[in-house]
Design a protein around this motif. Structure first.
Motif, PDB file in Angstrom:
ATOM      1  N   ASN A  12       0.830  -1.212   0.000  1.00 40.74           N
ATOM      2  CA  ASN A  12       0.000   0.000   0.000  1.00 40.74           C
ATOM      3  C   ASN A  12       0.860   1.255   0.000  1.00 40.74           C
ATOM      4  OD1 ASN A  12      -2.449  -1.378  -0.039  1.00 40.74           O
ATOM      5  ND2 ASN A  12      -2.480  -1.584   2.186  1.00 40.74           N
ATOM      6  N   ASN A  13       1.971   1.221   0.729  1.00 39.98           N
ATOM      7  CA  ASN A  13       2.903   2.349   0.684  1.00 39.98           C
ATOM      8  C   ASN A  13       3.488   2.518  -0.712  1.00 39.98           C
ATOM      9  OD1 ASN A  13       2.853   3.437   3.335  1.00 39.98           O
ATOM     10  ND2 ASN A  13       4.033   1.691   4.058  1.00 39.98           N
ATOM     11  N   PHE A  14       3.805   1.403  -1.375  1.00 38.40           N
ATOM     12  CA  PHE A  14       4.284   1.470  -2.752  1.00 38.40           C
ATOM     13  C   PHE A  14       3.282   2.195  -3.626  1.00 38.40           C
ATOM     14  CE2 PHE A  14       7.051  -2.601  -2.527  1.00 38.40           C
ATOM     15  CZ  PHE A  14       8.125  -1.862  -2.124  1.00 38.40           C
ATOM     16  N   ARG A  15       2.012   1.875  -3.464  1.00 34.48           N
ATOM     17  CA  ARG A  15       0.979   2.486  -4.297  1.00 34.48           C
ATOM     18  C   ARG A  15       0.888   3.991  -4.065  1.00 34.48           C
ATOM     19  NH1 ARG A  15      -1.680  -2.442  -2.543  1.00 34.48           N
ATOM     20  NH2 ARG A  15      -1.795  -3.848  -4.317  1.00 34.48           N
ATOM     21  N   VAL A  16       0.862   4.396  -2.806  1.00 33.14           N
ATOM     22  CA  VAL A  16       0.673   5.819  -2.502  1.00 33.14           C
ATOM     23  C   VAL A  16       1.913   6.629  -2.876  1.00 33.14           C
ATOM     24  CG1 VAL A  16       0.337   7.482  -0.636  1.00 33.14           C
ATOM     25  CG2 VAL A  16      -1.010   5.386  -0.693  1.00 33.14           C
ATOM     26  N   PHE A  17       3.080   6.225  -2.352  1.00 32.53           N
ATOM     27  CA  PHE A  17       4.298   6.980  -2.630  1.00 32.53           C
ATOM     28  C   PHE A  17       4.724   6.859  -4.090  1.00 32.53           C
ATOM     29  CE2 PHE A  17       4.726   6.494   2.006  1.00 32.53           C
ATOM     30  CZ  PHE A  17       4.901   7.831   2.332  1.00 32.53           C
ATOM     31  N   GLY A  18       4.463   5.713  -4.715  1.00 31.44           N
ATOM     32  CA  GLY A  18       4.759   5.553  -6.137  1.00 31.44           C
ATOM     33  C   GLY A  18       3.934   6.476  -7.000  1.00 31.44           C
ATOM     34  N   THR A  19       2.648   6.640  -6.641  1.00 28.26           N
ATOM     35  CA  THR A  19       1.787   7.565  -7.376  1.00 28.26           C
ATOM     36  C   THR A  19       2.263   8.998  -7.221  1.00 28.26           C
ATOM     37  OG1 THR A  19      -0.085   6.068  -7.060  1.00 28.26           O
ATOM     38  CG2 THR A  19      -0.590   8.345  -7.658  1.00 28.26           C
ATOM     39  N   ILE A  20       2.658   9.357  -6.008  1.00 30.25           N
ATOM     40  CA  ILE A  20       3.173  10.712  -5.775  1.00 30.25           C
ATOM     41  C   ILE A  20       4.445  10.953  -6.591  1.00 30.25           C
ATOM     42  CG2 ILE A  20       4.199  12.214  -4.028  1.00 30.25           C
ATOM     43  CD1 ILE A  20       2.254  10.869  -2.000  1.00 30.25           C
ATOM     44  N   LEU A  21       5.355   9.992  -6.565  1.00 33.04           N
ATOM     45  CA  LEU A  21       6.603  10.129  -7.324  1.00 33.04           C
ATOM     46  C   LEU A  21       6.343  10.168  -8.824  1.00 33.04           C
ATOM     47  CD1 LEU A  21       9.662  10.326  -7.108  1.00 33.04           C
ATOM     48  CD2 LEU A  21       9.751   7.830  -7.101  1.00 33.04           C
ATOM     49  N   LEU A  22       5.384   9.379  -9.291  1.00 37.89           N
ATOM     50  CA  LEU A  22       5.032   9.395 -10.708  1.00 37.89           C
ATOM     51  C   LEU A  22       4.475  10.749 -11.127  1.00 37.89           C
ATOM     52  CD1 LEU A  22       4.762   7.815 -13.353  1.00 37.89           C
ATOM     53  CD2 LEU A  22       2.498   7.110 -12.598  1.00 37.89           C
ATOM     54  N   TRP A  23       3.650  11.365 -10.291  1.00 40.40           N
ATOM     55  CA  TRP A  23       3.117  12.689 -10.606  1.00 40.40           C
ATOM     56  C   TRP A  23       4.225  13.740 -10.622  1.00 40.40           C
ATOM     57  CZ3 TRP A  23      -0.999  13.802 -13.096  1.00 40.40           C
ATOM     58  CH2 TRP A  23      -2.107  12.972 -13.033  1.00 40.40           C
ATOM     59  N   ILE A  24       5.181  13.608  -9.711  1.00 36.21           N
ATOM     60  CA  ILE A  24       6.316  14.542  -9.713  1.00 36.21           C
ATOM     61  C   ILE A  24       7.111  14.399 -11.003  1.00 36.21           C
ATOM     62  CG2 ILE A  24       8.534  15.046  -8.614  1.00 36.21           C
ATOM     63  CD1 ILE A  24       7.174  14.338  -5.929  1.00 36.21           C
ATOM     64  N   MET A  25       7.366  13.157 -11.409  1.00 35.53           N
ATOM     65  CA  MET A  25       8.109  12.932 -12.655  1.00 35.53           C
ATOM     66  C   MET A  25       7.328  13.426 -13.860  1.00 35.53           C
ATOM     67  SD  MET A  25       9.907   9.241 -11.788  1.00 35.53           S
ATOM     68  CE  MET A  25       9.381   8.581 -13.297  1.00 35.53           C
ATOM     69  N   CYS A  26       6.010  13.220 -13.885  1.00 37.00           N
ATOM     70  CA  CYS A  26       5.190  13.717 -14.998  1.00 37.00           C
ATOM     71  C   CYS A  26       5.220  15.235 -15.069  1.00 37.00           C
ATOM     72  CB  CYS A  26       3.754  13.229 -14.850  1.00 37.00           C
ATOM     73  SG  CYS A  26       3.527  11.495 -15.243  1.00 37.00           S
ATOM     74  N   THR A  27       5.208  15.878 -13.912  1.00 39.52           N
ATOM     75  CA  THR A  27       5.284  17.340 -13.885  1.00 39.52           C
ATOM     76  C   THR A  27       6.609  17.832 -14.444  1.00 39.52           C
ATOM     77  OG1 THR A  27       3.849  17.360 -11.943  1.00 39.52           O
ATOM     78  CG2 THR A  27       5.118  19.356 -12.390  1.00 39.52           C
ATOM     79  N   ILE A  28       7.690  17.184 -14.041  1.00 34.34           N
ATOM     80  CA  ILE A  28       9.014  17.579 -14.539  1.00 34.34           C
ATOM     81  C   ILE A  28       9.091  17.407 -16.049  1.00 34.34           C
ATOM     82  CG2 ILE A  28      11.453  16.923 -14.527  1.00 34.34           C
ATOM     83  CD1 ILE A  28      11.108  16.311 -11.532  1.00 34.34           C
ATOM     84  N   VAL A  29       8.590  16.293 -16.552  1.00 38.50           N
ATOM     85  CA  VAL A  29       8.649  16.043 -17.992  1.00 38.50           C
ATOM     86  C   VAL A  29       7.712  16.988 -18.746  1.00 38.50           C
ATOM     87  CG1 VAL A  29       8.125  14.310 -19.756  1.00 38.50           C
ATOM     88  CG2 VAL A  29       9.406  13.670 -17.737  1.00 38.50           C
ATOM     89  N   SER A  30       6.560  17.305 -18.154  1.00 38.28           N
ATOM     90  CA  SER A  30       5.599  18.187 -18.832  1.00 38.28           C
ATOM     91  C   SER A  30       6.095  19.622 -18.947  1.00 38.28           C
ATOM     92  CB  SER A  30       4.268  18.179 -18.076  1.00 38.28           C
ATOM     93  OG  SER A  30       3.720  16.891 -18.103  1.00 38.28           O
ATOM     94  N   ILE A  31       6.936  20.039 -18.022  1.00 40.48           N
ATOM     95  CA  ILE A  31       7.461  21.405 -18.088  1.00 40.48           C
ATOM     96  C   ILE A  31       8.290  21.600 -19.355  1.00 40.48           C
ATOM     97  CG2 ILE A  31       9.067  23.008 -16.970  1.00 40.48           C
ATOM     98  CD1 ILE A  31       8.022  21.974 -14.301  1.00 40.48           C
ATOM     99  N   GLY A  32       9.042  20.595 -19.718  1.00 39.28           N
ATOM    100  CA  GLY A  32       9.778  20.678 -20.969  1.00 39.28           C
ATOM    101  C   GLY A  32      11.190  20.150 -20.862  1.00 39.28           C
ATOM    102  N   VAL A  33      11.813  20.022 -22.011  1.00 39.75           N
ATOM    103  CA  VAL A  33      13.152  19.463 -22.097  1.00 39.75           C
ATOM    104  C   VAL A  33      14.184  20.377 -21.445  1.00 39.75           C
ATOM    105  CG1 VAL A  33      14.929  18.685 -23.714  1.00 39.75           C
ATOM    106  CG2 VAL A  33      12.542  18.213 -24.189  1.00 39.75           C
ATOM    107  N   ALA A  34      13.964  21.675 -21.491  1.00 40.42           N
ATOM    108  CA  ALA A  34      14.920  22.609 -20.888  1.00 40.42           C
ATOM    109  C   ALA A  34      15.012  22.380 -19.383  1.00 40.42           C
ATOM    110  CB  ALA A  34      14.509  24.043 -21.170  1.00 40.42           C
ATOM    111  N   PHE A  35      13.872  22.164 -18.738  1.00 39.56           N
ATOM    112  CA  PHE A  35      13.891  21.903 -17.302  1.00 39.56           C
ATOM    113  C   PHE A  35      14.487  20.535 -16.997  1.00 39.56           C
ATOM    114  CE2 PHE A  35      11.912  20.531 -13.300  1.00 39.56           C
ATOM    115  CZ  PHE A  35      12.372  21.543 -12.482  1.00 39.56           C
ATOM    116  N   VAL A  36      14.197  19.559 -17.834  1.00 38.70           N
ATOM    117  CA  VAL A  36      14.759  18.220 -17.633  1.00 38.70           C
ATOM    118  C   VAL A  36      16.276  18.271 -17.745  1.00 38.70           C
ATOM    119  CG1 VAL A  36      14.862  15.879 -18.587  1.00 38.70           C
ATOM    120  CG2 VAL A  36      12.671  17.025 -18.370  1.00 38.70           C
ATOM    121  N   SER A  37      16.792  19.035 -18.697  1.00 39.40           N
ATOM    122  CA  SER A  37      18.245  19.137 -18.833  1.00 39.40           C
ATOM    123  C   SER A  37      18.864  19.870 -17.645  1.00 39.40           C
ATOM    124  CB  SER A  37      18.619  19.839 -20.136  1.00 39.40           C
ATOM    125  OG  SER A  37      18.169  21.172 -20.114  1.00 39.40           O
TER     126      SER A  37
END
Length: 134
Positions: free
Chosen positions: A77-102
């Protein structure tokens, strides 16, 4: 293979661009599907690994569902909750753009170098296998 090796300058897209342009759309599509599947599975494994390390070694007190050492379903259950949070953080970083990722790549590199240094220090700190760390 010689077309891939001698294709010259690739304007954009990396290895997938080079393979799809050199070998044609059939092989390019097959390679693209494999890249997509491999990246998806790798991201899921990285997220699970990051959450496991976070909860087991770095901050076991932040477990939402209680003591996970007594019941494995609590850890899942911790995997599910914290994994979802981490996935949303990664999606936000990628959605901002390649300049931010670099720009974020330097932070990731610092984390990797810090991890390697910590491993080397840990090897020499407990070289005789003493139990004082337990």
């Amino acid at each position: 293979m010689s077309a891939i090796a001698t294709n010259g300058v690739v304007p954009a897209g990396g290895s997938y661009f080079m393979i799809s342009r050199s070998l044609g759309p059939e092989f390019g599509g097959a390679v693209g599907l494999l890249f997509y599947t491999a990246t998806t599975v790798a991201a899921a494994m990285y997220i699970i690994g990051a959450v496991e390390i976070l909860l087991t070694y770095m901050a076991p007190g932040i477990s939402i569902f209680g003591d996970f050492t007594k019941d494995a379903s609590i850890m899942y259950n911790n995997f599910r909750v914290f994994g979802t949070i981490l996935l949303w953080i990664m999606c936000t970083i990628v959605s901002i753009g390649v300049a931010f990722v670099s720009k974020f790549a330097a932070v990731a590199l610092a984390c990797v170098i810090g991890s390697i240094i910590a491993i080397l220090v840990g090897i020499f700190y407990n070289i005789n296998g003493s139990d004082k760390l337990q």
